[in-house]
Enzyme design. Structure first.
Site, PDB file in Angstrom:
ATOM      1  N   GLY A 150       0.785  -1.236   0.000  1.00  0.00           N
ATOM      2  CA  GLY A 150       0.000   0.000   0.000  1.00  0.00           C
ATOM      3  C   GLY A 150       0.816   1.286   0.000  1.00  0.00           C
ATOM      4  N   SER A 151       2.036   1.244  -0.566  1.00  0.00           N
ATOM      5  CA  SER A 151       2.830   2.483  -0.533  1.00  0.00           C
ATOM      6  C   SER A 151       2.246   3.542  -1.477  1.00  0.00           C
ATOM      7  CB  SER A 151       4.302   2.213  -0.849  1.00  0.00           C
ATOM      8  OG  SER A 151       4.475   1.835  -2.192  1.00  0.00           O
ATOM      9  N   MET A 171      -4.233  -6.899  -6.689  1.00  0.00           N
ATOM     10  CA  MET A 171      -3.797  -7.995  -7.543  1.00  0.00           C
ATOM     11  C   MET A 171      -4.957  -8.923  -7.882  1.00  0.00           C
ATOM     12  SD  MET A 171      -0.876  -7.085  -8.168  1.00  0.00           S
ATOM     13  CE  MET A 171       0.559  -6.190  -7.585  1.00  0.00           C
ATOM     14  N   LEU A 226      -8.133  -9.434 -11.026  1.00  0.00           N
ATOM     15  CA  LEU A 226      -8.862  -8.968 -12.217  1.00  0.00           C
ATOM     16  C   LEU A 226     -10.278  -8.599 -11.806  1.00  0.00           C
ATOM     17  CD1 LEU A 226      -8.280 -11.390 -15.206  1.00  0.00           C
ATOM     18  CD2 LEU A 226      -7.665  -8.974 -15.034  1.00  0.00           C
ATOM     19  N   HIS A 269       0.811   0.658 -13.236  1.00  0.00           N
ATOM     20  CA  HIS A 269       1.529  -0.569 -13.598  1.00  0.00           C
ATOM     21  C   HIS A 269       3.001  -0.194 -13.779  1.00  0.00           C
ATOM     22  CE1 HIS A 269       2.164  -4.469 -15.396  1.00  0.00           C
ATOM     23  NE2 HIS A 269       2.592  -3.933 -16.523  1.00  0.00           N
TER      24      HIS A 269
HETATM   25  C1  GAR Z   1       3.414  -1.168  -7.513  1.00  0.00           C
HETATM   26  O1  GAR Z   1       4.727  -1.244  -8.016  1.00  0.00           O
HETATM   27  C2  GAR Z   1       2.406  -1.200  -8.649  1.00  0.00           C
HETATM   28  O2  GAR Z   1       2.850  -0.515  -9.805  1.00  0.00           O
HETATM   29  C3  GAR Z   1       2.315  -2.682  -8.907  1.00  0.00           C
HETATM   30  O3  GAR Z   1       2.276  -3.245  -7.630  1.00  0.00           O
HETATM   31  C4  GAR Z   1       3.049  -2.448  -6.740  1.00  0.00           C
HETATM   32  C5  GAR Z   1       2.224  -2.152  -5.514  1.00  0.00           C
HETATM   33  O4  GAR Z   1       2.994  -1.513  -4.530  1.00  0.00           O
HETATM   34  N1  GAR Z   1       1.165  -3.030  -9.712  1.00  0.00           N
HETATM   35  C6  GAR Z   1       1.167  -3.983 -10.636  1.00  0.00           C
HETATM   36  O5  GAR Z   1       2.127  -4.726 -10.833  1.00  0.00           O
HETATM   37  C7  GAR Z   1      -0.108  -4.131 -11.450  1.00  0.00           C
HETATM   38  N2  GAR Z   1       0.064  -5.099 -12.480  1.00  0.00           N
HETATM   39  P1  GAR Z   1       2.305  -0.771  -3.305  1.00  0.00           P
HETATM   40  O6  GAR Z   1       1.331  -1.779  -2.693  1.00  0.00           O
HETATM   41  O7  GAR Z   1       3.429  -0.454  -2.360  1.00  0.00           O
HETATM   42  O8  GAR Z   1       1.598   0.442  -3.844  1.00  0.00           O
END
Ligand code: GAR
Length: 195
Positions: A13-14, A92, A94, A111
């Site tokens: 969740g950053s 994560m 669909l 993404h």
């Molecule tokens: C992020 O890098 C985002 O771009 C990626 O998951 C990570 C979540 O990080 N998303 C995908 O890969 C979508 N296909 P976070 O939970 O720290 O925001």
């Protein structure tokens, strides 16, 4: 009028945290409120972060549930918060066609790669493994596919000379955190002018 956003997460969740900060003290202050942070995983670290931030949180575990039925539950829960936008930030899963229809052009995702060339998990690992000179972080509308919706904006990250995946991820996330709020501001302000 400020819009309501619901941020959907599955883990750390950053990006959610960066957006929540911008709604409090930054560029999103006059643009939107975080109505709720939703997760499909009870163990998502970001739920705690959001709670500490004073943002309402909701969780419906998706494990073992059929996609349509799960998304119906989520849609039902969202009625209470009335989000104008659904902002996916490391969500994560669909979305079912019914969900996409309910928020057509109001669901946005980030993404870590150029979504025309790479979809799915671990975009940074892909760019690093393939020795790419750069990765192209993508913010896009969400459709029924995985990371396939119309691209809203892309920003390049030069990864030449980076020696580890951790280094690539650190630089990538820093860019994501800046970029996501900036693009959300543009989208929401543009939509508000067009109504
Ligand atoms: C992020 O890098 C985002 O771009 C990626 O998951 C990570 C979540 O990080 N998303 C995908 O890969 C979508 N296909 P976070 O939970 O720290 O925001």
């Amino acid at each position: 009028m400020k819009k309501n956003i619901a941020i959907f997460i599955s883990g750390r969740g950053s990006n959610m945290e960066a957006i929540a900060e911008q709604t409090r003290n930054g560029i999103l202050r006059d643009v939107c409120n975080v109505a709720v942070v939703f997760s499909n995983r009870p163990s998502a670290e970001g739920l705690k972060t959001a709670g500490a931030f004073g943002v309402p949180t909701e969780c419906i575990p998706s494990a073992g549930k059929e996609r349509e039925a799960f998304d119906r539950e989520v849609l039902e829960r969202m009625k209470f918060y009335r989000p104008d936008y659904i902002v996916l930030a490391g969500y994560m899963r669909l979305l079912s066609p019914r969900f996409v229809r309910a928020y057509r052009r109001r669901i946005i995702n980030i993404h870590p790669a150029d979504s025309r060339f790479y979809q799915g998990l671990e975009g940074y690992a892909w760019a690093f493994r393939e020795n790419l000179p750069r990765t192209c972080i993508t913010v896009h509308y969400v459709d029924e596919g995985m990371d396939t919706g119309e691209i809203i904006e892309q920003r390049e990250l030069d990864i030449r000379g980076m020696e580890s995946l951790e280094e690539v991820e650190r630089a990538g996330l820093a860019l994501e955190h800046r970029m996501y709020s900036e693009v959300l501001k543009k989208v929401i302000e543009r939509d508000s002018k067009n109504v």
